[in-house]
Design an enzyme around this catalytic site. Structure first.
Site, mmCIF file in Angstrom:
data_model
loop_
_atom_site.group_PDB
_atom_site.id
_atom_site.type_symbol
_atom_site.label_atom_id
_atom_site.label_comp_id
_atom_site.label_asym_id
_atom_site.label_seq_id
_atom_site.Cartn_x
_atom_site.Cartn_y
_atom_site.Cartn_z
ATOM 1 N N LYS A 201 25.333 43.061 16.298
ATOM 2 C CA LYS A 201 25.179 42.505 14.948
ATOM 3 C C LYS A 201 24.542 43.597 14.085
ATOM 4 O O LYS A 201 23.507 43.385 13.436
ATOM 5 C CB LYS A 201 24.305 41.234 15.041
ATOM 6 C CG LYS A 201 24.259 40.399 13.793
ATOM 7 C CD LYS A 201 25.401 39.416 13.672
ATOM 8 C CE LYS A 201 25.337 38.706 12.340
ATOM 9 N NZ LYS A 201 26.512 37.856 12.076
ATOM 10 N N ASP B 17 29.574 37.335 16.288
ATOM 11 C CA ASP B 17 30.134 36.027 15.909
ATOM 12 C C ASP B 17 31.660 36.070 15.917
ATOM 13 O O ASP B 17 32.328 35.184 16.453
ATOM 14 C CB ASP B 17 29.582 35.538 14.545
ATOM 15 C CG ASP B 17 29.336 36.648 13.544
ATOM 16 O OD1 ASP B 17 29.444 37.837 13.918
ATOM 17 O OD2 ASP B 17 29.039 36.343 12.380
ATOM 18 N N TYR C 264 14.022 39.455 24.854
ATOM 19 C CA TYR C 264 13.399 39.039 26.115
ATOM 20 C C TYR C 264 12.138 39.837 26.416
ATOM 21 O O TYR C 264 11.582 39.719 27.501
ATOM 22 C CB TYR C 264 14.400 39.208 27.270
ATOM 23 C CG TYR C 264 15.507 38.195 27.248
ATOM 24 C CD1 TYR C 264 16.448 38.199 26.225
ATOM 25 C CD2 TYR C 264 15.622 37.231 28.233
ATOM 26 C CE1 TYR C 264 17.462 37.270 26.181
ATOM 27 C CE2 TYR C 264 16.642 36.292 28.204
ATOM 28 C CZ TYR C 264 17.558 36.322 27.174
ATOM 29 O OH TYR C 264 18.571 35.402 27.139
#
Ligand code: NAI
Ligand code: MG
Length: 337
Positions: free
Chosen positions: A172, A205, A125
């Site tokens: 991640k 995930d 962002y």
């Protein structure tokens, strides 16, 4: 008692409908609030030539508390998201989004009580995107030690003060070894200061799969900005959808309360929107202001209307319009349930 002044940004799309509902309910609860209304987004661009007029930021800085409806952000081109700008300009670094199962709100699961703590100022962002050569675009993901430590402290401090047992960092770092690696390292450093809280981490995930398989097992989730955005909508889906989940953006100088949902153009202007998410953001705001009694009154009224009277908007399988649902809550408050 003197009134507390709150900056009110009604927003657009369903924003004006749900904001009007929230204001009616908070006023009926005797919260002693005075509203300072401002516009932002497309309406402000058309009127003042600036989608985020300086008066908006000045008002929030002065009042230190704001209630905000959703503001539409064009996909692709257009101005930078006002929602993101407000969070960045005011350094509202912590985005707190509780997803709890509510009795009699239809959902696939029971007993869900997940607190999403989302870093609110950096990550993808940052808005740093550029065309390297035609056909190749680079978008920069910024992760800093300062912001990662700050959000980790917020999450652990929140967990500790609210009697939560476990904080799970979501990342991640197997792929983004440096950026998510730094985030995870910061979380682990802060975790050591809270031995009484169980700490673990999950790759994002896998986390999504775990959440839809066994959502009742998770407690506080701590995420970077983008994963936090996505996972908080997922968590909303576990407890009845975007119509019910509130949110708070908290910084050192100000706090801005808004629902997780957006401007819902598909139902805007039709008196169909569920105002529950913004009203519950209003409850979070009342607790933040130390107006605990008024907050509890609104809580009881919501419970009475939703659980006892079984009045609900269409997204929750009911028949009530935004206005009818709000009328019922105001009635409950006036009759002192
Ligand atoms: P959305 O959250 O506005 O809507 C997603 C789906 O949920 C739609 O089907 C909508 O009808 C439903 N929904 C959302 N809130 C509801 C409510 N209170 N009652 C009943 N149903 C509700 O997401 P979408 O369509 O992806 O985004 C629309 C616009 O909102 C975009 O311009 C986006 O940038 C903006 N947005 C603004 C946010 C903010 O102001 N903080 C947050 C998220 C999106
Ligand atoms: Mg979102």
């Amino acid at each position: 008692m003197s009134k507390t002044t709150i900056t009110l940004l009604p927003g657009d799309g369903i924003g004006p409908e749900v904001s009007a509902a929230a204001v009616r309910v908070l006023d009926a609860a005797g919260a002693e609030l005075e509203w300072e209304r401002h516009i932002a987004g497309r309406e402000a661009l058309e009127k003042y030539g600036n989608p985020l007029p300086p008066e908006v930021l000045e008002s929030i800085k002065r009042n230190r508390v704001a209630l905000k409806g959703p503001i539409t952000t064009q996909v692709g081109g257009g101005f930078k998201s006002i929602n993101v700008q407000l969070r960045q300009e005011l350094e509202l670094y912590a985005n707190l989004r509780p997803s709890r199962s509510l009795p009699s709100i239809p959902s696939r699961f029971e007993g869900v009580d997940i607190i999403v703590v989302r870093e609110n100022t950096e990550d993808l962002y940052s808005g740093l995107e550029h065309i390297v050569v035609p056909g190749v675009v680079e978008s920069l993901k910024i992760i800093t030690e300062k912001a990662s430590l700050r959000i980790s402290r917020f999450a652990y401090d929140y967990a500790s003060r609210h009697g939560r047992k476990r904080v799970t960092a979501v990342h991640k770092a197997n792929i983004m070894k440096l950026s998510d690696g730094l985030f995870l390292d910061c979380v682990r450093r802060v975790a050591q200061e809270y031995p009484e809280i169980q700490s673990d981490d999950k790759i994002v995930d896998n986390m999504c799969m775990q959440l839809v398989m066994r959502p009742e097992e998770w407690d506080v989730l701590l995420l970077e900005n983008l994963y936090g955005d996505i996972v908080s909508d997922l968590c909303a889906g576990l407890v009845g959808g975007l119509g019910v989940v509130p949110g708070a953006n908290i910084g050192l100088e100000a706090a801005l309360f808004e629902a997780v949902h957006g401007s819902a153009p598909d139902i805007a202007g039709k008196d169909l929107a569920n105002p529950l998410a913004l009203i519950r953001s209003g409850i979070m705001m009342l607790f933040h202001l130390g107006k605990d009694e008024a907050a509890e009154r609104v809580r009881r009224a919501l419970r009475h209307v939703v659980v006892t009277e079984r009045i609900r908007t269409r997204d929750l399988g009911g028949e009530a319009s935004t206005t009818q649902f709000t009328d019922a809550i105001v009635r409950a408050l006036e009759s002192g349930v």
